[in-house]
Design a protein around this motif. Sequence first.
Motif, mmCIF file in Angstrom:
data_model
loop_
_atom_site.group_PDB
_atom_site.id
_atom_site.type_symbol
_atom_site.label_atom_id
_atom_site.label_comp_id
_atom_site.label_asym_id
_atom_site.label_seq_id
_atom_site.Cartn_x
_atom_site.Cartn_y
_atom_site.Cartn_z
ATOM 1 N N GLY A 137 0.840 -1.191 0.000
ATOM 2 C CA GLY A 137 0.000 0.000 0.000
ATOM 3 C C GLY A 137 0.874 1.238 0.000
ATOM 4 N N THR A 138 0.669 2.105 0.992
ATOM 5 C CA THR A 138 1.502 3.303 1.110
ATOM 6 C C THR A 138 2.595 3.117 2.162
ATOM 7 N N THR A 139 2.854 1.873 2.532
ATOM 8 C CA THR A 139 3.902 1.559 3.507
ATOM 9 C C THR A 139 5.047 0.836 2.813
ATOM 10 N N LEU A 140 6.267 1.195 3.172
ATOM 11 C CA LEU A 140 7.450 0.512 2.678
ATOM 12 C C LEU A 140 8.019 -0.355 3.791
ATOM 13 N N LYS A 141 8.108 -1.651 3.546
ATOM 14 C CA LYS A 141 8.647 -2.584 4.529
ATOM 15 C C LYS A 141 10.128 -2.822 4.258
ATOM 16 N N HIS A 142 10.949 -2.529 5.257
ATOM 17 C CA HIS A 142 12.395 -2.680 5.117
ATOM 18 C C HIS A 142 12.804 -4.142 5.280
ATOM 19 N N HIS A 143 13.759 -4.573 4.461
ATOM 20 C CA HIS A 143 14.288 -5.935 4.536
ATOM 21 C C HIS A 143 15.776 -5.853 4.896
ATOM 22 N N PRO A 144 16.112 -6.103 6.156
ATOM 23 C CA PRO A 144 17.511 -6.012 6.586
ATOM 24 C C PRO A 144 18.383 -7.050 5.886
ATOM 25 N N GLN A 145 19.650 -6.739 5.785
ATOM 26 C CA GLN A 145 20.644 -7.649 5.221
ATOM 27 C C GLN A 145 21.665 -7.993 6.301
ATOM 28 N N PRO A 146 22.289 -9.164 6.201
ATOM 29 C CA PRO A 146 23.317 -9.511 7.181
ATOM 30 C C PRO A 146 24.554 -8.633 7.072
ATOM 31 N N ALA A 147 24.780 -8.108 5.871
ATOM 32 C CA ALA A 147 25.941 -7.243 5.636
ATOM 33 C C ALA A 147 25.697 -6.440 4.370
ATOM 34 N N TYR A 148 26.506 -5.385 4.185
ATOM 35 C CA TYR A 148 26.394 -4.505 3.029
ATOM 36 C C TYR A 148 27.729 -4.448 2.298
ATOM 37 N N TRP A 149 27.678 -4.632 0.975
ATOM 38 C CA TRP A 149 28.888 -4.662 0.168
ATOM 39 C C TRP A 149 29.523 -3.278 0.123
ATOM 40 N N ALA A 150 30.788 -3.187 0.510
ATOM 41 C CA ALA A 150 31.485 -1.904 0.567
ATOM 42 C C ALA A 150 32.663 -1.844 -0.409
ATOM 43 N N GLU A 151 33.567 -2.815 -0.317
ATOM 44 C CA GLU A 151 34.754 -2.913 -1.185
ATOM 45 C C GLU A 151 35.535 -1.601 -1.225
ATOM 46 N N MET A 152 36.007 -1.164 -0.055
ATOM 47 C CA MET A 152 36.829 0.038 0.040
ATOM 48 C C MET A 152 38.297 -0.354 0.169
ATOM 49 N N MET A 153 39.142 0.239 -0.645
ATOM 50 C CA MET A 153 40.581 0.037 -0.535
ATOM 51 C C MET A 153 41.138 1.064 0.452
ATOM 52 N N VAL A 154 41.821 0.569 1.481
ATOM 53 C CA VAL A 154 42.290 1.444 2.550
ATOM 54 C C VAL A 154 43.796 1.273 2.748
ATOM 55 N N PRO A 155 44.616 2.283 2.420
ATOM 56 C CA PRO A 155 46.042 2.223 2.730
ATOM 57 C C PRO A 155 46.257 2.417 4.227
ATOM 58 N N VAL A 156 47.123 1.583 4.814
ATOM 59 C CA VAL A 156 47.315 1.575 6.268
ATOM 60 C C VAL A 156 48.643 2.244 6.617
ATOM 61 N N ASP A 157 48.592 3.226 7.513
ATOM 62 C CA ASP A 157 49.795 3.930 7.962
ATOM 63 C C ASP A 157 50.195 3.552 9.386
ATOM 64 N N ARG A 158 49.247 3.060 10.171
ATOM 65 C CA ARG A 158 49.527 2.666 11.558
ATOM 66 C C ARG A 158 48.844 1.333 11.849
ATOM 67 N N SER A 159 49.504 0.483 12.575
ATOM 68 C CA SER A 159 49.004 -0.868 12.843
ATOM 69 C C SER A 159 47.758 -0.849 13.740
ATOM 70 N N PHE A 160 46.890 -1.835 13.540
ATOM 71 C CA PHE A 160 45.728 -2.031 14.404
ATOM 72 C C PHE A 160 45.302 -3.498 14.289
ATOM 73 N N PRO A 161 44.576 -4.020 15.283
ATOM 74 C CA PRO A 161 44.155 -5.425 15.257
ATOM 75 C C PRO A 161 42.825 -5.625 14.539
ATOM 76 N N ILE A 162 42.668 -6.794 13.929
ATOM 77 C CA ILE A 162 41.365 -7.227 13.430
ATOM 78 C C ILE A 162 40.941 -8.430 14.259
ATOM 79 N N THR A 163 39.624 -8.592 14.437
ATOM 80 C CA THR A 163 39.111 -9.595 15.376
ATOM 81 C C THR A 163 38.145 -10.562 14.686
#
Length: 235
Positions: free
Chosen positions: A147-173
């Motif tokens: 009708g006049t309502t929009l029902k949102h459908h969540p996703q588990p994740a969103y495609w980003a694909e960003m290239m990021v040059p790293v200058d300082r170390s950090f941890p990934i988990t």
Amino acid sequence: MIPSLLLLCLPALAGPSLDIDLDGDGTKDAIVIGDRETTVGKAQVDCSLSEACRAELVDVSNADRFREVVLCTEGPRAESYCRLYRYDKGTLTELVFTRTLPDDKKPGRTQTVDWAPSSILTKGNGIVLGDFASRWYTRREKWTAEGTTLKHHPQPAYWAEMMVPVDRSFPITTEPGGGEVVANVAPGTTITALLESGTHPDWFLVRISSGLLGWCSLDQLIQASDQMMMTAGAG
């Protein structure tokens, strides 16, 4: 399905117009793009604070009698804010894009947020896709029209694909928001932020130069990368 028709006006110009039956009542309704407002039939939408107004005629669902109108305005940095409207018997009703997000001020609770996509896509099958352009990447969200309502459908994740040059170390988990440390990212390498978590906003699954995968926050990326820091600080 009616092909999309784009109408564009600049504030200094008189707007073009289109006559078409929007609500299936057999009477043509005028869409006029003016220098301070957009007129759809008997209804008006103000756009006087925008650098440009534009309208796009779409058909959300081939199964009903309506044709919808996308009205977009532009911000000071050329960003677009689009809203979807249905016209019926002289009344213009907005089909509001909403999404439920965690409430930062009330842990454990959620809040419903109204959104204005930067672009709206539909093919007449009742599905409405909204693109949300940020300074990092463009996220695509899905809604279905009821009708006049929009029902949102969540996703588990969103495609980003960003290239990021790293200058300082950090941890990934192992998990968004924490977990065991998979690796410490080496300075001088470039990583790929593949996905943004759908349940933990601003947490990205990244692939580092060794081929390992792990999660990190947007703040970690900004603090670790001069390029990201400059983008974050841009006006």
